[in-house]
Every structure is written in structure tokens, then in C-alpha cells.
Design a protein around this motif. Sequence first.
Motif, PDB file in Angstrom:
ATOM      1  N   ASP A 257      44.619  44.162  43.920  1.00 29.45           N
ATOM      2  CA  ASP A 257      44.452  42.978  43.086  1.00 29.45           C
ATOM      3  C   ASP A 257      45.828  42.443  42.728  1.00 29.45           C
ATOM      4  O   ASP A 257      46.837  43.136  42.899  1.00 29.45           O
TER       5      ASP A 257
ATOM      6  N   GLY B 298      44.264  36.558  41.625  1.00 28.26           N
ATOM      7  CA  GLY B 298      43.304  37.033  42.619  1.00 28.26           C
ATOM      8  C   GLY B 298      43.922  37.161  43.993  1.00 28.26           C
ATOM      9  O   GLY B 298      44.969  36.587  44.283  1.00 28.26           O
TER      10      GLY B 298
ATOM     11  N   THR C   8      43.758  36.796  48.190  1.00 25.42           N
ATOM     12  CA  THR C   8      43.196  35.961  49.241  1.00 25.42           C
ATOM     13  C   THR C   8      42.911  36.825  50.468  1.00 25.42           C
ATOM     14  O   THR C   8      43.326  37.981  50.532  1.00 25.42           O
TER      15      THR C   8
ATOM     16  N   SER D  38      39.381  43.539  47.935  1.00 24.68           N
ATOM     17  CA  SER D  38      39.792  43.088  46.604  1.00 24.68           C
ATOM     18  C   SER D  38      39.069  43.950  45.576  1.00 24.68           C
ATOM     19  O   SER D  38      38.133  44.680  45.893  1.00 24.68           O
ATOM     20  N   ARG D  39      39.483  43.840  44.350  1.00 19.87           N
ATOM     21  CA  ARG D  39      38.963  44.697  43.291  1.00 19.87           C
ATOM     22  C   ARG D  39      37.462  44.510  43.088  1.00 19.87           C
ATOM     23  O   ARG D  39      36.738  45.450  42.878  1.00 19.87           O
TER      24      ARG D  39
ATOM     25  N   HIS E 268      43.559  44.075  33.771  1.00 20.47           N
ATOM     26  CA  HIS E 268      42.205  43.677  34.156  1.00 20.47           C
ATOM     27  C   HIS E 268      41.678  42.635  33.180  1.00 20.47           C
ATOM     28  O   HIS E 268      41.038  41.671  33.590  1.00 20.47           O
TER      29      HIS E 268
ATOM     30  N   ARG F  38      43.613  39.291  33.752  1.00 17.34           N
ATOM     31  CA  ARG F  38      43.211  38.603  34.984  1.00 17.34           C
ATOM     32  C   ARG F  38      41.808  38.030  34.902  1.00 17.34           C
ATOM     33  O   ARG F  38      41.420  37.235  35.761  1.00 17.34           O
ATOM     34  N   ASN F  39      41.054  38.418  33.893  1.00 13.69           N
ATOM     35  CA  ASN F  39      39.692  37.907  33.741  1.00 13.69           C
ATOM     36  C   ASN F  39      39.522  37.019  32.520  1.00 13.69           C
ATOM     37  O   ASN F  39      38.391  36.770  32.092  1.00 13.69           O
TER      38      ASN F  39
END
Length: 165
Positions: free
Chosen positions: A47, A51, A53, A85-86, A97, A100-101
Motif C-alpha cells: 500500500d 493507493g 495502481t 493491494s491491501r 491505515h 489513508r482511509n
Amino acid sequence: MSTPHQDATRDRIEAELVDPLQAMGLDVEAVEVTPAGKRRVLRVAVDKDGGVTLDDVADATREVSRVLDESDVMGEMPYTLEVTSRGVDRPLTLPRHWRRNEDRLVKAVLTDGSTLTGRILTSSEDSATLDVSGEQHEVAYADVAKALVQIEFNRKTEKPEEKDD
């Protein structure tokens, strides 16, 4: 359930991959080694901020393959490599985490057994602020037993712009 030997192998693999992938701007989120007949499947989840690609996954696959080829960590037994990806199904366990969210809906089960479902407004190294039905709740990560991003299929993020004719 994994054995101590499997855990040690997984930890060695992760240790080998962290620095080369970090140099590419990627974090190693999970390493799993599972038996599959006479082979093993090695899954590496990565990750990064913003995000990953498909190009990131392809580049990471080449780098992981190179690192493992130069190392004896996988031994002689054949394996299949999968770099992914995660994914949203992985729990939020680290401050990155949560960061990133931000702006995503999350369900958090707290250590006292209660649950909160709200949108992540902000996050820091120690806590996150959730919007729960219009009220802000600061949640310390130490108080979170488990937190998962909730999938939203019909989320409306912004009002559509009006057209000028």
C-alpha cells in the motif's frame, strides 16, 4: 493456524522486502505463505498514500521476485508469487491505515465491547476523529479492538455541478 517455522519464514520474507519496497514508496502490509500441494503461495500485500495502481503492483512484483531470487529465504521448494493491494477487507491496525482511509466509513469495535460506525474526519499518530451521525467522536487507537472500512455502493460525495447554457 501457522507453525513457529512458518511464522519465522514469513517474518524473514517481510524483513527482506521492507527496504526495497519502501525505496519504491510502498509499505509491506501483509505477507502470507500458504501450502498449495507441492508448491507454496506467497502473497505480499502493499500500500501507499493515495493507493496503489496496477503499475505499482507490477513494479512491486518485479522487485519482490528480484529480491527473493537473490535470497535463500524461500528455500528450494517452488512457490507462486502474488502481489496485491491491501484491500478494504483488512483491518485498520496502524495510524497510516486510518490516514489513508480518511473520508471513508469505518466500523470500529472498541475494547469495551461497544461499536462506532462513522466517517473518518481526521487522524493522528494516536487517534482518529469519526463523524457518527453528525457528532464527532475521537477514538484512541489503543481503545480499538478491530476496525474495518465499510463498503459503500451508492455514496454521493459531492453535489453535481449545474451546467451553464
